[in-house]
Design an enzyme around this catalytic site. Structure first.
Site, PDB file in Angstrom:
ATOM      1  N   GLN B 176      48.274  51.051  29.597  1.00 14.80           N
ATOM      2  CA  GLN B 176      49.630  50.485  29.636  1.00 14.80           C
ATOM      3  C   GLN B 176      50.581  51.219  28.684  1.00 14.80           C
ATOM      4  O   GLN B 176      51.777  50.921  28.658  1.00 14.80           O
ATOM      5  CB  GLN B 176      49.593  48.994  29.268  1.00 14.80           C
ATOM      6  CG  GLN B 176      48.793  48.129  30.224  1.00 14.80           C
ATOM      7  CD  GLN B 176      49.485  47.923  31.563  1.00 14.80           C
ATOM      8  OE1 GLN B 176      50.680  48.195  31.730  1.00 14.80           O
ATOM      9  NE2 GLN B 176      48.734  47.444  32.546  1.00 14.80           N
ATOM     10  N   CYS B 317      44.510  42.007  37.169  1.00 15.50           N
ATOM     11  CA  CYS B 317      43.058  42.057  37.155  1.00 15.50           C
ATOM     12  C   CYS B 317      42.403  40.744  36.793  1.00 15.50           C
ATOM     13  O   CYS B 317      41.220  40.568  36.952  1.00 15.50           O
ATOM     14  CB  CYS B 317      42.582  43.144  36.210  1.00 15.50           C
ATOM     15  SG  CYS B 317      43.087  44.737  36.809  1.00 15.50           S
TER      16      CYS B 317
END
Lengths: 388, 373
Positions: B176, B317
């Site tokens: 990220q 996720c």
């Protein structure tokens, strides 16, 4: 393909236009993460599941039995390591053959270091595993047998059904590396006694970076890539959905054209084999003839010269070939497959693999048969080993 | 259409798609093949490796291509832990599931895992790390930027402390973070990246492996990626990753544009909905996690979807699970967990007015609160 002739289809194939067309919308408008709950995610999930179903149908499997991976290597690694780890309390013995792909052999070697025992079955001079040898090698603590469907270097097609039946009878799991055969040979998992099977899209005109492992219902396997719960918790990582769509399209096309395709390239293959053996002296065919050989594989040893020398000269003429499998072609060691069928180092070094594909034509084969004898003649003229 | 779920995945950049398609059409060879088509494919991979290396100021030979962030995390952790006698690992309680689930597996095998707690803004305490380090600490694995709330962890300080522990590997999950913040690689040994989080294609990622560190393969095969990761290279995916890395590096100079939008969205939401709670720390670049009392986030998500706004209820996720370990770790009251939405900004949102988003969110939240209240 104008003046360029591609004869390295066992290394990789070009993505078909229909496959690319099927993939494109998934780069542009449907780019979501299948795990997202909004419509971007849902559309992608739908496409992934439809593709899984298509692939399952092509193989005679159930959609739930198809697991997506990033490569044939990953599928092989997973089948062997994942199964070994999940079932080690039932035994720590694995059987494979000496001519498997390195993805299988190196994984077995790693497991040996971790305490597993591995038997490497020999093959005969054409590359066949003898079912009797398998039967004798199975012990009470054998948990897994891994034998490839068709060899990537010499094209030998193993008697999978017979080998699988032995495994079934002895209650041992059977993994088949079908990377070279999927899309080329018919595979019906409804009838074949196989528990796991690896296939890779880029070998049948699908995209690179996507492959699958068939895992028969009830087979226990541990993940080797952990995380976000994709693939029923067995293989994590955001789905490579555009590639998954491409793989399904490619396999569907390959299966629908399989019979016609196999016939066409078998004819070309035999024309090439006969031509080489006839026109070039001191040459031998590696692997069997007839229907026990992959329809697209030609592998010959040309004595007194180096396979790589031939390759370079062919390349200069726009003909792409290989001296072994692509994966080991950077290495100077002779092919483990050629040594396993009994070739000497010297003869193994002079080997050439020509692997055919759907775009090859009779004219192209004629051209190869025209230039190859000349290249060989020139190279031999410079070779100290050749006495004319 | 306003797509604010860029932490889940991003839209591939047009130049990325062009590179992927071109690789499929023109450089389809197997990079391991010795003929021209193989060499051309190898060249594509080499160029992409340079671009990816350049994005994080690494050397090309320090980049190992994988199938994605999850595989990179698995490769990093397994190859360190499977090749040492040391059996202690330090991580944080807010790591990605790909890190936590593999460590959980090692825990079952008898490894000792220390999970560092985080404060309410999602930061680990560097003193906790100091106290947890032992002689037998094989690995410290800490993410650079959290995927659910956007907190930035003190990687540089972690690195300084680890200078006294030369044997211990430092792995950073930067999935990220790449393209958003500058990553201090000096003491980082391993760093995971994913292409599809930076407008690249799915199915491709990379692991940075510091030159001086040697790793063992966990996926052996044909010897690709310096023997560390077998399998025919995903040439089109890698080509797309290279272009995405190049674009991301250029755009990083303007990253403040996205951060400002995120800050403005927070400001407007707090004005319009005084009872909402911002979970993301101030420094978060693109992620804004907000909890709205008395609503179900999933209902709000679909209501916003009907208005053409796409958001997420957590990380993609873990969004199909009911538990929220990250929200629990930052001490968010449990009744707010189910009412938490993540807005994550990306380059396709450059023209999006945060005020418009805030107004639509506020309208829908109020309607739902009346309905359920």
């Amino acid at each position: 393909m104008s003046d360029k002739i591609y004869l390295d289809h066992a290394a990789t194939t070009a993505v078909r236009q229909e496959v690319l067309d099927a993939m494109l919308p998934f780069f542009t408008e449907h780019f979501g993460n299948p795990m997202s709950v909004h419509s971007f995610g849902r559309e992608v999930t739908k496409a992934v599941e439809a593709s899984r179903e298509t692939i399952a149908n092509c193989l005679g499997a159930e959609p739930k039995e198809i697991m997506f991976t990033s490569s044939g290597t990953e599928a092989d690694n997973w089948a062997i390591r994942g199964f070994a780890q999940a079932n080690s309390k039932n035994g720590q013995h694995i059987i494979t053959s000496s001519i498997e792909h390195h993805a299988v052999l190196h994984t077995c070697e790693q497991l040996e270091k971790e305490g597993f025992e591995v038997t490497y079955l020999p093959v005969d001079s054409e590359g066949f595993v003898d079912p009797k040898n398998l039967e004798e090698a199975i012990r009470p603590d054998t948990i897994l047998v891994s034998i490839m469907h068709a060899n990537n270097e010499i094209g030998t097609i193993q008697p999978i059904e017979e080998l699988g039946t032995i495994c079934r009878d002895k209650k041992v799991a059977f993994h088949v590396d079908a990377v070279q055969s999927a899309g080329v040979l018919p595979i019906n998992l409804k009838e074949l006694p196989v528990d796991m099977l690896s296939l890779s899209a880029h070998k049948f005109y699908g995209p690179k970076g996507i492959a699958a492992l068939y895992v028969k219902k009830g087979t226990r396997i541990k993940p080797i890539i952990y995380g976000g719960g994709q693939e029923r918790g067995l293989r994590a990582g955001t789905h490579n959905h555009a590639a998954i769509v491409g793989m399904a399209k490619a396999l569907e096309l390959a299966i629908s054209e399989q019979e016609e395709y196999a016939k066409k390239i078998t004819d070309l293959r035999d024309m090439l084999i006969d031509g080489i053996l006839e026109k070039i002296p001191h040459t031998r065919l590696n692997g069997p003839r007839g229907d026990k050989r992959l329809p697209n594989n030609v592998n010959v040893s040309i004595q007194y010269i180096e396979g790589e020398g031939i390759l370079l000269h062919l390349d200069m003429l726009g003909i792409a070939a290989s001296s072994g499998s692509a994966c080991t072609s950077g290495s100077l060691d002779p092919s483990h497959v050629l040594l396993a069928i009994g070739l000497s180092h010297e003869i193994a070094h002079g080997s050439l693999r020509l692997s055919l594909g759907r775009e090859n034509t009779e004219e192209e084969i004629k051209r190869v048969l025209e230039v190859l004898p000349k290249i060989v003649k020139n190279l031999r003229a410079m070779s100290p080993l050749y006495q004319g | 259409m306003i797509y604010l779920d860029n932490s889940s995945t991003t839209r591939p950049h047009p130049l990325v798609i062009k590179a992927v398609v071109s690789a499929m059409e023109n450089t389809f060879g197997n990079p391991s093949s010795l003929h021209r088509l193989g060499l051309e494919a190898e060249k594509v991979v080499k160029e992409a490796r340079q671009e990816v290396a350049s994005l994080i100021s690494a050397l090309p030979e320090e980049i190992v291509f994988t199938s994605g962030g999850t595989e990179s995390n698995t490769l990093a952790i397994r190859s360190v832990l499977d090749n040492t006698e040391d059996r202690h690992v330090i991580t944080s309680s807010i790591e990605h599931p790909s890190v936590l689930s593999i460590l959980n597996d090692y825990e079952k095998k008898g490894y000792e895992i220390t999970y560092l707690p985080v404060d309410k803004k999602g930061h680990i305490d560097i003193n906790d790390l100091k106290d947890s380090l032992r002689k037998d600490t094989a690995l410290v694995t800490i993410m650079a930027v959290n995927n659910e709330i956007g907190s930035i962890e003190p990687i540089e300080e972690i690195g300084l402390i680890l200078k006294d522990y030369p044997k211990t590997y430092l792995h950073v999950d930067a999935v990220q973070a790449v393209g958003k913040i500058i990553l201090p690689l000096e003491r980082v040994d391993l760093l995971s990246m994913s292409a599809h989080k930076i407008n690249g294609p799915k199915g491709v990622g990379a692991l940075y492996v510091k030159k001086s560190r040697e790793l063992q393969s966990i996926m052996p095969g044909g010897g690709q990626e310096q023997g560390l990761r077998g399998g025919t290279e995903n040439v089109p995916g890698i080509a797309g990753f290279g272009v995405a890395a190049k674009v991301a590096q250029e755009k990083m100079k303007e990253i403040k544009i996205l951060k400002d939008k995120k800050d403005q969205l927070a400001k407007y939401l707090q004005e319009l909905l005084p009872d909402c709670q911002i979970n993301s720390p101030k420094e978060s670049i693109i992620v804004l996690s907000v909890s709205f009392p008395k609503i179900k986030a999933e209902v709000l998500l679909h209501a916003l979807e009907a208005e053409g706004i796409y958001v997420s209820t957590g990380s993609a996720c873990s969004s199909k699970k009911t538990k929220h370990p990250v929200l629990a770790a930052i001490g968010l009251k449990e009744d707010l967990h189910e009412g938490t939405i993540r807005f994550s900004w990306g380059w396709e949102n450059k023209e999006v007015d945060p005020k418009v988003v805030a107004e639509k969110v506020a309208k829908n939240v109020k309607e739902l609160q009346t309905l359920w209240g």
